[in-house]
Design a protein around this motif. Sequence first.
Motif, PDB file in Angstrom:
ATOM      1  N   VAL A 243       0.856  -1.190   0.000  1.00 20.29           N
ATOM      2  CA  VAL A 243       0.000   0.000   0.000  1.00 20.29           C
ATOM      3  C   VAL A 243       0.892   1.240   0.000  1.00 20.29           C
ATOM      4  N   GLU A 244       0.683   2.103  -0.982  1.00 18.54           N
ATOM      5  CA  GLU A 244       1.476   3.323  -1.128  1.00 18.54           C
ATOM      6  C   GLU A 244       0.554   4.546  -1.102  1.00 18.54           C
ATOM      7  N   TYR A 245       1.106   5.654  -0.632  1.00 19.95           N
ATOM      8  CA  TYR A 245       0.346   6.906  -0.570  1.00 19.95           C
ATOM      9  C   TYR A 245       1.223   8.036  -1.074  1.00 19.95           C
ATOM     10  N   LYS A 246       0.615   8.960  -1.829  1.00 21.34           N
ATOM     11  CA  LYS A 246       1.371  10.098  -2.346  1.00 21.34           C
ATOM     12  C   LYS A 246       0.533  11.368  -2.249  1.00 21.34           C
ATOM     13  N   MET A 247       1.020  12.326  -1.470  1.00 20.32           N
ATOM     14  CA  MET A 247       0.445  13.663  -1.470  1.00 20.32           C
ATOM     15  C   MET A 247       1.110  14.459  -2.588  1.00 20.32           C
ATOM     16  N   MET A 248       0.314  14.903  -3.548  1.00 24.46           N
ATOM     17  CA  MET A 248       0.841  15.681  -4.662  1.00 24.46           C
ATOM     18  C   MET A 248       0.854  17.154  -4.252  1.00 24.46           C
ATOM     19  N   GLU A 249       2.026  17.648  -3.932  1.00 23.94           N
ATOM     20  CA  GLU A 249       2.184  18.946  -3.280  1.00 23.94           C
ATOM     21  C   GLU A 249       1.704  20.121  -4.126  1.00 23.94           C
ATOM     22  N   THR A 250       1.813  20.037  -5.423  1.00 28.19           N
ATOM     23  CA  THR A 250       1.482  21.189  -6.271  1.00 28.19           C
ATOM     24  C   THR A 250       0.199  21.001  -7.072  1.00 28.19           C
ATOM     25  N   ASP A 251      -0.583  19.971  -6.761  1.00 32.84           N
ATOM     26  CA  ASP A 251      -1.760  19.662  -7.581  1.00 32.84           C
ATOM     27  C   ASP A 251      -3.074  19.902  -6.862  1.00 32.84           C
ATOM     28  N   ASN A 252      -4.099  20.146  -7.678  1.00 29.09           N
ATOM     29  CA  ASN A 252      -5.476  20.224  -7.194  1.00 29.09           C
ATOM     30  C   ASN A 252      -6.295  19.128  -7.876  1.00 29.09           C
ATOM     31  N   HIS A 253      -7.612  19.166  -7.690  1.00 22.69           N
ATOM     32  CA  HIS A 253      -8.457  18.091  -8.206  1.00 22.69           C
ATOM     33  C   HIS A 253      -8.420  18.015  -9.735  1.00 22.69           C
ATOM     34  N   ALA A 254      -8.216  19.156 -10.371  1.00 22.08           N
ATOM     35  CA  ALA A 254      -8.236  19.192 -11.835  1.00 22.08           C
ATOM     36  C   ALA A 254      -6.914  18.755 -12.459  1.00 22.08           C
ATOM     37  N   THR A 255      -5.805  18.951 -11.749  1.00 22.33           N
ATOM     38  CA  THR A 255      -4.492  18.735 -12.371  1.00 22.33           C
ATOM     39  C   THR A 255      -3.797  17.452 -11.947  1.00 22.33           C
ATOM     40  N   ILE A 256      -4.353  16.736 -10.996  1.00 20.69           N
ATOM     41  CA  ILE A 256      -3.599  15.675 -10.316  1.00 20.69           C
ATOM     42  C   ILE A 256      -3.361  14.405 -11.125  1.00 20.69           C
ATOM     43  N   LEU A 257      -4.289  14.021 -11.974  1.00 24.07           N
ATOM     44  CA  LEU A 257      -4.306  12.636 -12.459  1.00 24.07           C
ATOM     45  C   LEU A 257      -3.019  12.202 -13.152  1.00 24.07           C
ATOM     46  N   HIS A 258      -2.565  12.945 -14.146  1.00 20.51           N
ATOM     47  CA  HIS A 258      -1.438  12.478 -14.959  1.00 20.51           C
ATOM     48  C   HIS A 258      -0.167  12.340 -14.124  1.00 20.51           C
ATOM     49  N   ARG A 259       0.170  13.394 -13.380  1.00 17.06           N
ATOM     50  CA  ARG A 259       1.394  13.350 -12.571  1.00 17.06           C
ATOM     51  C   ARG A 259       1.304  12.295 -11.477  1.00 17.06           C
ATOM     52  N   SER A 260       0.099  12.127 -10.918  1.00 13.04           N
ATOM     53  CA  SER A 260      -0.059  11.158  -9.846  1.00 13.04           C
ATOM     54  C   SER A 260       0.080   9.731 -10.363  1.00 13.04           C
ATOM     55  N   LEU A 261      -0.481   9.448 -11.523  1.00 13.52           N
ATOM     56  CA  LEU A 261      -0.302   8.123 -12.119  1.00 13.52           C
ATOM     57  C   LEU A 261       1.169   7.859 -12.394  1.00 13.52           C
ATOM     58  N   TYR A 262       1.882   8.881 -12.862  1.00 14.96           N
ATOM     59  CA  TYR A 262       3.317   8.741 -13.079  1.00 14.96           C
ATOM     60  C   TYR A 262       4.015   8.330 -11.778  1.00 14.96           C
ATOM     61  N   GLU A 263       3.715   9.027 -10.692  1.00  7.83           N
ATOM     62  CA  GLU A 263       4.353   8.731  -9.405  1.00  7.83           C
ATOM     63  C   GLU A 263       4.004   7.322  -8.925  1.00  7.83           C
ATOM     64  N   GLY A 264       2.779   6.892  -9.148  1.00  7.66           N
ATOM     65  CA  GLY A 264       2.381   5.550  -8.740  1.00  7.66           C
ATOM     66  C   GLY A 264       3.066   4.472  -9.552  1.00  7.66           C
ATOM     67  N   LEU A 265       3.186   4.695 -10.857  1.00  9.94           N
ATOM     68  CA  LEU A 265       3.845   3.708 -11.710  1.00  9.94           C
ATOM     69  C   LEU A 265       5.332   3.606 -11.402  1.00  9.94           C
TER      70      LEU A 265
END
Length: 275
Positions: A243-265
């Motif tokens: 189980v992993e967790y990532k707080m995306m420091e510079t993102d909001n609800h509209a901008t998060i998906l692409h960068r967050s998927l990158y971090e998860g992968l």
Amino acid sequence: MIKKILIFCSLLFAFQTMVFAQNGNVKPLTIGEIRTLKSKVLNEERTLNIYLPQNFDKTKAHPVIYLLDGSMNEDFIHVVGLLQFFNQMYAMPETIVVGIANIDRKKDFTFHTDLKDLQKDYPTTGHSAKFINFLEKELKPYIESQFKTTDTYLFGQSLGGLLATEILLKKPEMFDNYFIISPSLWWDDESLLKQSTQLLSKSADKKKFVYVSVGKGEHKVMVKDAEDLFDILKKSNKKNWTVEYKMMETDNHATILHRSLYEGLVKLFPYQEPK
């Protein structure tokens, strides 16, 4: 004057010749297939946008990502681009992407609520159980009948993240890997979150990867709920769950998906220098 006209005509002719020559070499750019699956469970036809890896070989088995919000004008194209990059630059195997195009995501991704304000704002709400049944009994068997498959992934954000969480808690065996981005766990006064510990106690401890992420710029309830979900998952004593967790420091609800998927992968497929 006549000389200028002749020069202009010559340039126009040259330009037209160049355009015609270029048009003669035009051919479609294809990255996959669009299929239509008639669902008896949902009583409607569903569009599937399917990405096939560049070196796709139908005789070989591939992992499959099931992408919620997978319409062409939603998340399909940019997620496919991200996967192609990970296939090329990271140790991620070539992967099929099944983008599930939406008809009514508010209907498909939410479970029943008695809260009047939500019923007013979401008049078609409350059919996630039927959509989950569609995924389990129709879509996955269909894909597995068409392609040789290995590991399965579910990607979901916002209401899609709510649905992905519901599947993880109620039917975790459906997928091997869960990417839950900014889940709308506020739904129905956080009732799913409140049931999560009890639901997790009933699920088998089989190998699984779960990635939860939220943007620091999102509503404080979204942030709290994502953190609470991660905490509950970590305390569930599933020794075979990563189980992993990532707080995306510079993102909001509209901008998060692409960068967050990158971090998860990256957590699954860290970069390795070429030998």
